[in-house]
Design a protein around this motif. Structure first.
Motif, PDB file in Angstrom:
ATOM      1  N   GLU A  33       0.864  -1.188   0.000  1.00 44.50           N
ATOM      2  CA  GLU A  33       0.000   0.000   0.000  1.00 44.50           C
ATOM      3  C   GLU A  33       0.888   1.220   0.000  1.00 44.50           C
ATOM      4  O   GLU A  33       1.940   1.225   0.620  1.00 44.50           O
ATOM      5  CB  GLU A  33      -0.879   0.056   1.255  1.00 44.50           C
ATOM      6  N   LEU A  34       0.407   2.251  -0.670  1.00 47.22           N
ATOM      7  CA  LEU A  34       1.163   3.489  -0.746  1.00 47.22           C
ATOM      8  C   LEU A  34       0.173   4.628  -0.874  1.00 47.22           C
ATOM      9  O   LEU A  34      -0.680   4.606  -1.762  1.00 47.22           O
ATOM     10  CB  LEU A  34       2.094   3.450  -1.965  1.00 47.22           C
ATOM     11  N   ARG A  35       0.288   5.609   0.014  1.00 47.79           N
ATOM     12  CA  ARG A  35      -0.592   6.771  -0.071  1.00 47.79           C
ATOM     13  C   ARG A  35       0.271   8.012   0.031  1.00 47.79           C
ATOM     14  O   ARG A  35       1.010   8.191   0.986  1.00 47.79           O
ATOM     15  CB  ARG A  35      -1.603   6.733   1.069  1.00 47.79           C
ATOM     16  N   ASP A  36       0.177   8.857  -0.972  1.00 47.39           N
ATOM     17  CA  ASP A  36       0.972  10.083  -1.060  1.00 47.39           C
ATOM     18  C   ASP A  36       0.070  11.299  -0.969  1.00 47.39           C
ATOM     19  O   ASP A  36      -0.032  12.079  -1.898  1.00 47.39           O
ATOM     20  CB  ASP A  36       1.732  10.109  -2.395  1.00 47.39           C
ATOM     21  N   ASP A  37      -0.613  11.476   0.148  1.00 49.65           N
ATOM     22  CA  ASP A  37      -1.463  12.659   0.305  1.00 49.65           C
ATOM     23  C   ASP A  37      -1.120  13.315   1.638  1.00 49.65           C
ATOM     24  O   ASP A  37      -0.007  13.198   2.117  1.00 49.65           O
ATOM     25  CB  ASP A  37      -2.953  12.291   0.192  1.00 49.65           C
ATOM     26  N   ASP A  38      -2.064  13.994   2.262  1.00 48.02           N
ATOM     27  CA  ASP A  38      -1.784  14.669   3.525  1.00 48.02           C
ATOM     28  C   ASP A  38      -1.564  13.686   4.682  1.00 48.02           C
ATOM     29  O   ASP A  38      -1.137  14.074   5.753  1.00 48.02           O
ATOM     30  CB  ASP A  38      -2.901  15.657   3.861  1.00 48.02           C
ATOM     31  N   HIS A  39      -1.852  12.432   4.466  1.00 49.79           N
ATOM     32  CA  HIS A  39      -1.648  11.374   5.461  1.00 49.79           C
ATOM     33  C   HIS A  39      -0.765  10.291   4.825  1.00 49.79           C
ATOM     34  O   HIS A  39      -1.265   9.253   4.405  1.00 49.79           O
ATOM     35  CB  HIS A  39      -3.013  10.808   5.853  1.00 49.79           C
ATOM     36  N   PRO A  40       0.565  10.522   4.730  1.00 48.62           N
ATOM     37  CA  PRO A  40       1.437   9.566   4.041  1.00 48.62           C
ATOM     38  C   PRO A  40       1.441   8.206   4.729  1.00 48.62           C
ATOM     39  O   PRO A  40       1.485   8.116   5.959  1.00 48.62           O
ATOM     40  CB  PRO A  40       2.818  10.215   4.088  1.00 48.62           C
ATOM     41  N   TRP A  41       1.394   7.163   3.941  1.00 49.46           N
ATOM     42  CA  TRP A  41       1.285   5.803   4.433  1.00 49.46           C
ATOM     43  C   TRP A  41       2.038   4.880   3.492  1.00 49.46           C
ATOM     44  O   TRP A  41       1.882   4.963   2.280  1.00 49.46           O
ATOM     45  CB  TRP A  41      -0.198   5.431   4.479  1.00 49.46           C
ATOM     46  N   VAL A  42       2.860   3.992   4.049  1.00 51.95           N
ATOM     47  CA  VAL A  42       3.551   2.971   3.253  1.00 51.95           C
ATOM     48  C   VAL A  42       3.399   1.647   3.989  1.00 51.95           C
ATOM     49  O   VAL A  42       3.602   1.579   5.201  1.00 51.95           O
ATOM     50  CB  VAL A  42       5.056   3.275   3.078  1.00 51.95           C
ATOM     51  N   ARG A  43       3.050   0.626   3.257  1.00 47.18           N
ATOM     52  CA  ARG A  43       3.025  -0.740   3.789  1.00 47.18           C
ATOM     53  C   ARG A  43       3.759  -1.611   2.780  1.00 47.18           C
ATOM     54  O   ARG A  43       3.393  -1.638   1.602  1.00 47.18           O
ATOM     55  CB  ARG A  43       1.596  -1.221   3.976  1.00 47.18           C
ATOM     56  N   ALA A  44       4.813  -2.286   3.241  1.00 50.89           N
ATOM     57  CA  ALA A  44       5.629  -3.115   2.359  1.00 50.89           C
ATOM     58  C   ALA A  44       5.982  -4.415   3.081  1.00 50.89           C
ATOM     59  O   ALA A  44       5.815  -4.525   4.294  1.00 50.89           O
ATOM     60  CB  ALA A  44       6.905  -2.370   1.974  1.00 50.89           C
ATOM     61  N   SER A  45       6.464  -5.378   2.310  1.00 45.56           N
ATOM     62  CA  SER A  45       6.910  -6.630   2.913  1.00 45.56           C
ATOM     63  C   SER A  45       8.130  -7.137   2.167  1.00 45.56           C
ATOM     64  O   SER A  45       8.383  -6.763   1.021  1.00 45.56           O
ATOM     65  CB  SER A  45       5.790  -7.667   2.911  1.00 45.56           C
ATOM     66  N   PHE A  46       8.879  -7.998   2.835  1.00 41.82           N
ATOM     67  CA  PHE A  46      10.058  -8.629   2.258  1.00 41.82           C
ATOM     68  C   PHE A  46      10.374  -9.857   3.104  1.00 41.82           C
ATOM     69  O   PHE A  46       9.785 -10.079   4.158  1.00 41.82           O
ATOM     70  CB  PHE A  46      11.253  -7.653   2.216  1.00 41.82           C
ATOM     71  N   VAL A  47      11.309 -10.667   2.635  1.00 42.34           N
ATOM     72  CA  VAL A  47      11.698 -11.896   3.333  1.00 42.34           C
ATOM     73  C   VAL A  47      13.160 -11.766   3.732  1.00 42.34           C
ATOM     74  O   VAL A  47      13.993 -11.326   2.937  1.00 42.34           O
ATOM     75  CB  VAL A  47      11.491 -13.132   2.427  1.00 42.34           C
ATOM     76  N   LEU A  48      13.472 -12.166   4.974  1.00 38.51           N
ATOM     77  CA  LEU A  48      14.860 -12.165   5.438  1.00 38.51           C
ATOM     78  C   LEU A  48      15.351 -13.590   5.625  1.00 38.51           C
ATOM     79  O   LEU A  48      14.659 -14.418   6.239  1.00 38.51           O
ATOM     80  CB  LEU A  48      14.990 -11.417   6.772  1.00 38.51           C
ATOM     81  N   TYR A  49      16.537 -13.867   5.108  1.00 36.36           N
ATOM     82  CA  TYR A  49      17.198 -15.165   5.217  1.00 36.36           C
ATOM     83  C   TYR A  49      16.328 -16.315   4.711  1.00 36.36           C
ATOM     84  O   TYR A  49      16.445 -17.436   5.180  1.00 36.36           O
ATOM     85  CB  TYR A  49      17.632 -15.426   6.671  1.00 36.36           C
ATOM     86  N   GLU A  50      15.467 -16.022   3.771  1.00 34.00           N
ATOM     87  CA  GLU A  50      14.555 -17.026   3.221  1.00 34.00           C
ATOM     88  C   GLU A  50      13.837 -17.786   4.335  1.00 34.00           C
ATOM     89  O   GLU A  50      13.552 -18.970   4.221  1.00 34.00           O
ATOM     90  CB  GLU A  50      15.302 -18.007   2.307  1.00 34.00           C
ATOM     91  N   TYR A  51      13.543 -17.074   5.431  1.00 34.33           N
ATOM     92  CA  TYR A  51      12.940 -17.720   6.592  1.00 34.33           C
ATOM     93  C   TYR A  51      11.701 -16.974   7.081  1.00 34.33           C
ATOM     94  O   TYR A  51      10.646 -17.568   7.207  1.00 34.33           O
ATOM     95  CB  TYR A  51      13.984 -17.836   7.714  1.00 34.33           C
ATOM     96  N   TRP A  52      11.839 -15.685   7.393  1.00 35.17           N
ATOM     97  CA  TRP A  52      10.717 -14.909   7.911  1.00 35.17           C
ATOM     98  C   TRP A  52      10.262 -13.847   6.920  1.00 35.17           C
ATOM     99  O   TRP A  52      11.074 -13.090   6.395  1.00 35.17           O
ATOM    100  CB  TRP A  52      11.092 -14.185   9.206  1.00 35.17           C
ATOM    101  N   GLU A  53       8.966 -13.762   6.731  1.00 28.85           N
ATOM    102  CA  GLU A  53       8.397 -12.611   6.021  1.00 28.85           C
ATOM    103  C   GLU A  53       8.311 -11.477   7.030  1.00 28.85           C
ATOM    104  O   GLU A  53       7.914 -11.675   8.179  1.00 28.85           O
ATOM    105  CB  GLU A  53       7.005 -12.935   5.489  1.00 28.85           C
TER     106      GLU A  53
END
Length: 114
Positions: A33-53
């Protein structure tokens, strides 16, 4: 947002910081999710060590990294801590890496050379 000019810029900064701090251990970076307005918001995901999201959320200066499970997210790093901002992203990611490694079996980490 002192570190980035926009939520889009912050999402790109996070991607670059992940590649810098975890050159081989981070994969699957995805902006959810990404919101670029007066209420900036970012939601991202990734995996570390091919173990935990890992989920990342930024909302008007507050941010956090968590491990998602079925019905709950387990916080790993929350911010900002005293004197810390999202501009300290490399330092925050190093702390995240240390805390995530505590949740991964040593035998598995040995394969990563950690």
């Amino acid at each position: 947002m002192p570190f980035a000019d926009s939520a889009t810029d912050l999402a790109m900064q996070l991607d670059r910081a992940l590649r810098r701090v975890f050159p081989a251990a981070a994969s699957g970076y995805l902006v959810r999710e990404l919101r670029d307005d007066d209420h900036p918001w970012v939601r991202a995901s990734f995996v570390l060590y091919e173990y935990w999201e890992i989920d990342f959320v930024y909302d008007r200066g507050a941010f956090g990294f968590s491990i998602p499970f079925r019905n709950v997210d387990v916080p790993v790093v929350r911010g900002p801590n005293e004197g810390q901002t999202i501009a300290d992203l490399d330092e925050i990611l190093e702390e995240l890496g240390a805390r995530v490694r505590l949740r991964i079996p040593d035998k598995y980490l040995a394969e990563w050379g950690v």
